[in-house]
Design a protein around this motif. Structure first.
Motif, short mmCIF file in Angstrom:
data_model
loop_
_atom_site.label_atom_id
_atom_site.label_comp_id
_atom_site.label_asym_id
_atom_site.label_seq_id
_atom_site.Cartn_x
_atom_site.Cartn_y
_atom_site.Cartn_z
N UNK A 280 0.81 -0.81 -0.02
CA UNK A 280 -0.12 0.08 0.12
C UNK A 280 0.02 1.16 0.32
N UNK A 281 1.73 1.11 0.44
CA UNK A 281 3.03 2.52 0.77
C UNK A 281 3.67 2.35 -0.79
N UNK A 282 3.89 1.61 -1.25
CA UNK A 282 4.39 1.62 -2.76
C UNK A 282 3.60 2.13 -3.23
N UNK A 283 2.61 1.75 -3.39
CA UNK A 283 1.15 2.97 -4.64
C UNK A 283 1.20 3.89 -4.31
N UNK A 284 0.92 3.98 -2.71
CA UNK A 284 0.91 5.67 -2.23
C UNK A 284 1.87 7.07 -3.70
N UNK A 285 2.63 5.91 -3.16
CA UNK A 285 4.05 6.62 -3.87
C UNK A 285 4.81 6.40 -5.38
N UNK A 286 3.10 6.56 -5.86
CA UNK A 286 3.48 6.59 -7.01
C UNK A 286 2.23 7.60 -7.44
N UNK A 287 1.73 8.34 -6.98
CA UNK A 287 1.25 9.02 -6.74
C UNK A 287 1.18 10.71 -7.67
N UNK A 288 1.32 11.03 -8.95
CA UNK A 288 1.90 12.62 -9.19
C UNK A 288 1.97 13.27 -8.20
N UNK A 289 2.76 13.65 -7.63
CA UNK A 289 2.87 14.05 -6.58
C UNK A 289 4.05 16.41 -7.13
N UNK A 290 3.80 17.06 -6.88
CA UNK A 290 4.37 18.04 -7.12
C UNK A 290 5.99 18.20 -6.70
N UNK A 291 6.82 18.50 -7.75
CA UNK A 291 8.68 19.16 -7.33
C UNK A 291 8.44 19.46 -5.98
N UNK A 292 8.92 19.19 -5.25
CA UNK A 292 9.26 19.43 -4.08
C UNK A 292 8.61 18.85 -2.85
N UNK A 293 7.59 17.77 -2.70
CA UNK A 293 6.17 16.86 -2.42
C UNK A 293 7.05 16.06 -1.86
N UNK A 294 7.22 15.40 -0.80
CA UNK A 294 8.18 14.11 -0.70
C UNK A 294 7.23 13.37 -0.61
N UNK A 295 7.33 12.37 -1.00
CA UNK A 295 6.69 11.39 -1.25
C UNK A 295 6.77 10.04 -0.56
N UNK A 296 7.65 10.08 0.70
CA UNK A 296 8.25 9.65 1.84
C UNK A 296 7.09 9.93 2.82
N UNK A 297 6.80 11.00 2.68
CA UNK A 297 5.78 11.00 3.93
C UNK A 297 4.49 10.91 3.58
N UNK A 298 3.88 11.77 2.22
CA UNK A 298 2.63 11.26 1.54
C UNK A 298 2.48 9.74 2.08
#
Length: 200
Positions: A87-105
């Motif tokens: 589930x965490x792997x999948x969450x990090x595939x989100x197209x987050x804007x540059x500078x926003x950490x997928x670790x935190x997401x």
């Protein structure tokens, strides 16, 4: 059935190509940008390509933050994607804007590498620290350049959690590696069997 890939007339609702080339390990690539921001993204075009020296590769569909950061720093990590962290792997595939950490997401803990400054996932059973050796855009038969970016890195350090080791081996039944199939399908490699290579 047979179809040529130039026309790609397979008659199916979805292209079966990536389903046929499966399962594919997931490269959970951690990078740090030139300005210090952290990035974490999963790539299913990922694999080990040599063991002397230890080389891994991943391919990004387009010029994404991982590629941009590696181009700037020459470093990345590959955290082990397990079924327990799917589930965490999948969450990090989100197209987050540059500078926003997928670790935190994804609620994951970033840890700086020992030999590289790129972060890896603390919760992962293992992680590879890598320095880039090559980056290029591959070409097709017509010499047209793909929009993919292939990154090859030499593994300079390896982290393994103690609970992943059983009888002196990185235990597949414990870590259950997550792999990408076709479409939106995944599997894990926890169902293990052995075969010995034939000799002559």
């Amino acid at each position: 059935m047979f179809y040529d890939t130039a026309s790609n007339r397979h008659g199916m609702p979805h292209d079966p190509f990536k389903a046929i080339v499966s399962p594919r390990p997931i490269g959970w690539i951690g990078t740090r940008s030139a300005d210090g921001s952290l990035n974490l993204a999963p790539y299913s075009f990922f694999n080990v390509i040599a063991d002397r020296p230890k080389l891994v590769m991943f391919s990004s569909s387009g010029y994404k933050d991982s590629v941009r950061n590696i181009e700037a720093t020459g470093e990345f990590t590959a955290s082990f994607a397990s079924r327990s962290l799917a589930e965490a792997v999948n969450k990090t595939s989100i197209p987050a804007p540059h500078g926003e950490s997928e670790f935190e997401i994804a609620g994951l803990t970033p840890v700086d590498g020992t030999l590289v400054k790129a972060p890896f996932v603390a919760e992962a059973f293992a992680a590879l620290e890598c320095r880039t050796t090559e980056m290029f855009q591959p070409k097709g038969l017509d010499s047209e350049v793909s929009d993919n970016y292939v990154v090859i890195g030499q593994v300079v350090g390896i982290h393994i959690r103690e609970e992943a080791i059983r009888d002196g081996r990185f235990d597949m039944a414990t870590v259950r590696p997550l792999a990408r199939l076709g479409y939106m399908d995944y599997c894990d490699g926890g169902d293990v069997f052995q075969m010995t290579r034939p000799t002559r």
